[in-house]
Design a protein around this motif. Structure first.
Motif, PDB file in Angstrom:
ATOM      1  N   ALA A 194      -0.736  -5.600 -15.213  1.00  8.90           N
ATOM      2  CA  ALA A 194      -0.210  -5.798 -14.494  1.00  8.90           C
ATOM      3  C   ALA A 194      -0.958  -6.074 -13.174  1.00  8.90           C
ATOM      4  CB  ALA A 194       0.967  -4.925 -13.779  1.00  8.90           C
ATOM      5  N   VAL A 195      -0.453  -6.587 -11.753  1.00 10.86           N
ATOM      6  CA  VAL A 195      -1.146  -7.600 -10.782  1.00 10.86           C
ATOM      7  C   VAL A 195      -0.062  -6.939  -9.777  1.00 10.86           C
ATOM      8  CG1 VAL A 195      -2.674  -9.383  -9.172  1.00 10.86           C
ATOM      9  CG2 VAL A 195      -2.782  -8.869 -12.184  1.00 10.86           C
ATOM     10  N   THR A 196      -0.983  -6.202  -8.818  1.00 11.88           N
ATOM     11  CA  THR A 196      -0.075  -6.035  -7.292  1.00 11.88           C
ATOM     12  C   THR A 196      -0.796  -6.595  -6.638  1.00 11.88           C
ATOM     13  OG1 THR A 196       1.276  -4.477  -5.577  1.00 11.88           O
ATOM     14  CG2 THR A 196      -0.794  -3.464  -6.830  1.00 11.88           C
ATOM     15  N   THR A 197       0.108  -8.002  -5.254  1.00 13.15           N
ATOM     16  CA  THR A 197      -0.975  -7.175  -4.249  1.00 13.15           C
ATOM     17  C   THR A 197      -0.067  -7.743  -2.615  1.00 13.15           C
ATOM     18  OG1 THR A 197       0.398  -9.654  -3.703  1.00 13.15           O
ATOM     19  CG2 THR A 197      -1.923  -9.726  -5.275  1.00 13.15           C
ATOM     20  N   SER A 198      -0.864  -7.735  -2.051  1.00 14.66           N
ATOM     21  CA  SER A 198       0.683  -7.409  -0.544  1.00 14.66           C
ATOM     22  C   SER A 198       1.152  -8.869  -0.310  1.00 14.66           C
ATOM     23  CB  SER A 198      -0.721  -7.595   0.917  1.00 14.66           C
ATOM     24  OG  SER A 198       0.556  -7.422   2.279  1.00 14.66           O
ATOM     25  N   ILE A 199       1.988  -8.758   0.565  1.00 12.03           N
ATOM     26  CA  ILE A 199       2.666  -9.979   1.082  1.00 12.03           C
ATOM     27  C   ILE A 199       1.862 -11.211   1.546  1.00 12.03           C
ATOM     28  CG2 ILE A 199       4.578  -8.404   1.411  1.00 12.03           C
ATOM     29  CD1 ILE A 199       4.398  -9.643   3.990  1.00 12.03           C
ATOM     30  N   GLY A 200       2.008 -12.237   1.550  1.00  9.89           N
ATOM     31  CA  GLY A 200       1.387 -13.669   2.642  1.00  9.89           C
ATOM     32  C   GLY A 200       0.563 -13.936   1.412  1.00  9.89           C
ATOM     33  N   PRO A 201      -0.739 -14.185   1.969  1.00 12.06           N
ATOM     34  CA  PRO A 201      -2.110 -14.713   1.249  1.00 12.06           C
ATOM     35  C   PRO A 201      -2.074 -14.259   0.077  1.00 12.06           C
ATOM     36  CG  PRO A 201      -2.659 -14.012   2.948  1.00 12.06           C
ATOM     37  CD  PRO A 201      -1.106 -13.284   3.310  1.00 12.06           C
ATOM     38  N   GLY A 202      -2.063 -12.813   0.214  1.00 12.72           N
ATOM     39  CA  GLY A 202      -2.185 -12.135  -1.251  1.00 12.72           C
ATOM     40  C   GLY A 202      -1.631 -12.659  -1.813  1.00 12.72           C
ATOM     41  N   ALA A 203       0.137 -12.833  -1.701  1.00 19.70           N
ATOM     42  CA  ALA A 203       0.833 -12.804  -2.732  1.00 19.70           C
ATOM     43  C   ALA A 203       0.823 -14.288  -3.066  1.00 19.70           C
ATOM     44  CB  ALA A 203       2.759 -13.084  -2.464  1.00 19.70           C
ATOM     45  N   THR A 204       0.437 -15.524  -2.402  1.00 20.60           N
ATOM     46  CA  THR A 204       0.680 -17.355  -2.384  1.00 20.60           C
ATOM     47  C   THR A 204      -0.962 -17.400  -3.329  1.00 20.60           C
ATOM     48  OG1 THR A 204      -0.320 -17.390  -0.463  1.00 20.60           O
ATOM     49  CG2 THR A 204       1.935 -17.684  -0.929  1.00 20.60           C
ATOM     50  N   ASN A 205      -2.112 -16.368  -3.612  1.00 19.34           N
ATOM     51  CA  ASN A 205      -3.373 -16.433  -3.928  1.00 19.34           C
ATOM     52  C   ASN A 205      -2.830 -16.868  -5.609  1.00 19.34           C
ATOM     53  OD1 ASN A 205      -5.084 -16.953  -2.072  1.00 19.34           O
ATOM     54  ND2 ASN A 205      -5.412 -14.787  -1.687  1.00 19.34           N
ATOM     55  N   VAL A 264       0.958  -1.217   0.145  1.00 18.45           N
ATOM     56  CA  VAL A 264       0.057   0.089   0.486  1.00 18.45           C
ATOM     57  C   VAL A 264       1.223   1.051   0.276  1.00 18.45           C
ATOM     58  CG1 VAL A 264      -0.111  -0.061   2.574  1.00 18.45           C
ATOM     59  CG2 VAL A 264      -2.130   1.086   1.775  1.00 18.45           C
ATOM     60  N   ALA A 265       1.720   1.389   0.808  1.00 18.27           N
ATOM     61  CA  ALA A 265       2.885   2.345   0.487  1.00 18.27           C
ATOM     62  C   ALA A 265       4.646   2.847  -0.133  1.00 18.27           C
ATOM     63  CB  ALA A 265       4.105   2.323   2.238  1.00 18.27           C
ATOM     64  N   GLY A 266       4.283   1.061  -0.961  1.00 18.56           N
ATOM     65  CA  GLY A 266       5.211   1.711  -1.849  1.00 18.56           C
ATOM     66  C   GLY A 266       4.321   1.441  -4.058  1.00 18.56           C
ATOM     67  N   ALA A 283       9.342   1.591  -0.745  1.00 17.47           N
ATOM     68  CA  ALA A 283       9.808   3.183  -0.961  1.00 17.47           C
ATOM     69  C   ALA A 283      10.439   3.756  -0.512  1.00 17.47           C
ATOM     70  CB  ALA A 283       8.832   2.847   0.723  1.00 17.47           C
ATOM     71  N   GLU A 284      11.693   3.072  -0.849  1.00 19.18           N
ATOM     72  CA  GLU A 284      13.319   3.306  -0.414  1.00 19.18           C
ATOM     73  C   GLU A 284      13.391   4.455  -2.018  1.00 19.18           C
ATOM     74  OE1 GLU A 284      17.643   2.305  -0.218  1.00 19.18           O
ATOM     75  OE2 GLU A 284      15.821   0.652  -0.007  1.00 19.18           O
ATOM     76  N   ALA A 285      13.952   5.784  -1.675  1.00 17.96           N
ATOM     77  CA  ALA A 285      14.259   6.914  -2.746  1.00 17.96           C
ATOM     78  C   ALA A 285      15.776   6.623  -3.561  1.00 17.96           C
ATOM     79  CB  ALA A 285      13.689   8.401  -2.298  1.00 17.96           C
ATOM     80  N   TYR A 286      15.859   6.457  -4.652  1.00 14.70           N
ATOM     81  CA  TYR A 286      17.469   6.255  -5.415  1.00 14.70           C
ATOM     82  C   TYR A 286      16.673   7.278  -6.923  1.00 14.70           C
ATOM     83  CZ  TYR A 286      20.864   4.202  -8.265  1.00 14.70           C
ATOM     84  OH  TYR A 286      21.916   3.993  -8.753  1.00 14.70           O
TER      85      TYR A 286
END
Length: 637
Positions: free
Chosen positions: A97-108, A54-56, A203-206
């Motif tokens: 593209a499809v974005t999810t969070s970590i955990g069950p969101g990713a394994t789904n 969400v923050a990235g 969230a890291e800048a470069y």
């Protein structure tokens, strides 16, 4: 985390962005090009947000505004299915593209990724991942692996992805993103592509090199055949007396339908189609003999059994196509495979013609046409007469003499056949419908028939319809599902309502897994666990049907629902649904009694091993039949 301000060239212009912002800005400037036409490669991003994205990625999508459209999903698996539907309808030239969070969101994501890769359809997966810097270990939803600190649940996506990378440093995104685009745009390599994104790195800048965000155009190649392979192919075709073309999904992916039609018209070689290849020829093309294999037509399978040369065009030769190695029975049968991948071109000990399907057909047709070549008129008459006889069987299965009768599944297809034009698109994936559609459906245009049978994933149809409708606005899009499939994945109905996508959903209620029920009975498993019914006092599931109201469920999710109990009511409901400008569901309970005429039975075998030892008579008899069928299997060497 502090990132040094550096680039490969200290004087080159840079943009300071987070990793997620840089990725979204990069994706917005990627294009494919084929035959002089350019397409946006990543046209939108589906997402469900959690602490891992969400923050990235979430914040980056807010920053991007209209440059990267966002689509809200309800199920991670369904989002991938929607993206796959979009990619297929777009000819693999544009993807989501499809974005999810970590955990069950990713394994789904795993099931959808497998479906995409099996079917060679591009989708970009952007799951969140655990912290790269590990400030807290474990974090919420983190899988701990005692023997490997660098493993996360996203590693489940490795075997189902054509390309996988975990971006543990911002600057690592640059080569990974370029490799991801290369894979998505490669007609031989495409499938699911995964870039796992640790939530802190997102969230890291470069300081990114400005050239990273330049517009890039990825050419979708049309490789030409090797001259030696082409000459071998010409000799094989000219020597054949009973050749048969098997058109696979590669015909559609290459946009080779018109070339195939011209080739078949010139040579008079009959064309059978796999599930993925159906629609390669219009149903009324003189050379089209329908589906091939276990769910194929009688004319196509009869031709396959006596063919001396099978010309595969863009097919993987799955077990349904080959009838588990029993269909191509000619003692001297040989194979010639036109395929963009060497892996598939060499199957069945074939003569390979490794090339783009359209380019290969053009080259082969020109080489044959220079000296003139077509099959014997007797052979042509044989298959056209057989095709006419099959069409009469289709008419009989579709017939609806009594408007007050409860319709069969085949009659539902027949009523749709009366209604649709070449603009309509039908989507299906699992159950008994794929078999009926492959045998009976009269495809009118190249992208009308959308049956996902590489992975045959229950729950694909509804979300895929959304993706197809996004890729083909203004065209009527039908998702055909049984009750078992509907219960697997109805959630994207909400998204269809939200996005005002006028998809048409047809629910066929037959109170269980009808297809697997029939298979279960044939292999001696006695339909165990395949009916949606109450348990009786004896413990069996053969009581009254469960009082589940799927029409009410669809209505509760926002769909307009039309209930049909008879043939006459169904005809009217389908017409009303087709004209609707909002998501609309037609609900019908189908007749399943054996006394009602249905589609022709399977025209070829399929190998589902039967218990070698059993005490129940049904399994003993099923094993006898299995032993009889398996004796016909052969390896083509």
């Amino acid at each position: 985390m502090t990132t040094p301000r550096r680039t490969s060239d200290a004087t080159a212009p840079t943009r300071r962005l987070t990793t997620a912002q840089a990725l979204i800005a990069f994706l917005a400037r990627q294009y494919t090009e084929r035959d002089g036409r350019r397409h946006r490669l990543i046209d939108a991003t589906w997402g469900i947000f959690g602490h891992g994205n969400v923050a990235g990625i979430g914040q980056a999508l807010v920053e991007s505004g209209p440059a990267m459209p966002y689509l809200q999903g309800r199920s991670e698996q369904a989002m991938v299915h929607a993206a796959v539907g979009y990619a297929r309808q777009s000819g693999r030239l544009s993807a989501h593209a499809v974005t999810t969070s970590i955990g069950p969101g990713a394994t789904n994501l795993v099931t959808g990724a497998a479906l995409a890769t099996v079917n060679h359809l591009p989708v970009l997966l952007l799951p969140g991942d655990t912290f790269a810097t590990r400030p807290a270990d474990p974090v919420l939803q983190q899988l701990e692996v005692p023997h490997a600190g660098d493993v996360s649940v996203n590693d489940c996506l490795r075997p189902v992805s054509r390309y996988f990378d975990r971006i543990t440093r911002p600057e690592a995104l640059i080569p990974a993103a370029l490799q991801a685009m290369r894979t998505l745009a490669d007609p031989a390599e495409t499938g699911a592509v995964t870039l796992a994104l640790p939530q802190d790195v997102q969230a890291e800048a470069y300081d990114w090199p400005a050239e990273f965000f330049a517009t890039r155009v990825w050419n979708v190649r049309r490789p030409a055949p090797d001259p030696y392979e082409l000459e071998q192919a010409v000799r094989a075709v000219r020597a054949a007396r009973r050749p048969l073309i098997v058109a696979g999904g590669g015909v559609h992916h290459s946009a080779a339908e018109e070339t195939l039609a011209a080739f078949a018209a010139a040579t008079r070689i009959p064309v059978a189609s796999t599930q993925a290849g159906k629609g390669s020829l219009r149903h009324d093309h003189p050379a089209d003999v329908g589906g091939i294999g276990h769910t194929g037509t009688a004319p196509a399978d009869a031709l396959a059994r006596e063919a001396d040369l099978v010309i595969g065009v863009g097919t993987r030769y799955t077990d349904f196509t080959t009838a588990s190695g029993t269909l191509f029975a000619g003692p001297a049968v040989r194979f010639l495979n036109l395929n963009i991948t060497g892996f598939d071109a060499h199957k069945l000990a074939a003569l390979p013609l490794v090339a783009d399907a359209r380019t290969a057909l053009q080259a082969l047709g020109e080489a044959l046409g220079a000296r003139g070549h077509h099959v014997d008129p007797v052979y042509e008459s044989e298959y056209t007469d057989a095709k006419d006889r099959w069409e009469r069987r289709v008419d009989a299965a579709y017939a609806t003499a009594d408007p007050d009768a409860c319709p069969t599944q085949a009659q539902v297809l027949g009523l749709l056949d009366e209604l649709v034009t070449e603009d309509d698109i039908l989507i299906n994936a699992a159950g008994s419908l794929p078999g009926d559609l492959h045998k009976l459906w009269r495809a009118r245009s190249p992208r009308q028939y959308h049956v996902e049978y590489g992975y045959s994933c229950m729950g694909y149809e509804i979300p895929a319809a959304l993706g197809v409708q996004l890729a083909a606005p203004g065209r009527p899009v039908w998702a055909l599902v049984g009750d078992g499939t509907y219960l697997m994945n109805p959630t994207e109905i909400v998204t269809a309502v939200q996005e005002r996508l006028p998809v048409k959903l047809v629910i066929l209620q037959n109170h269980g897994y009808a297809s697997i029920g029939g298979l279960s009975e044939s292999v001696g498993a006695e339909r165990l666990g395949t009916a949606y019914r109450h348990r009786t006092a004896e413990g069996a599931f053969d009581g009254p049907p469960l009082p589940v109201d799927l029409a009410a469920n669809a209505a509760s999710l926002g769909m307009r629902v039309l209930r049909a109990g008879t043939v006459g009511e169904l005809r009217a409901a389908l017409a009303e649904a087709r004209a609707a400008d909002r998501p609309t569901c037609v609900y019908v309970e189908t007749e399943t009694a054996d006394t009602v005429s249905g589609p022709p039975p399977a025209q070829a075998w399929w190998d589902v091993p039967v218990a070698e030892t059993a005490t129940r008579p049904s399994a003993v008899e099923a094993r006898k039949e299995y032993d009889r069928q398996i004796a016909a299997r052969r390896r083509h060497l």
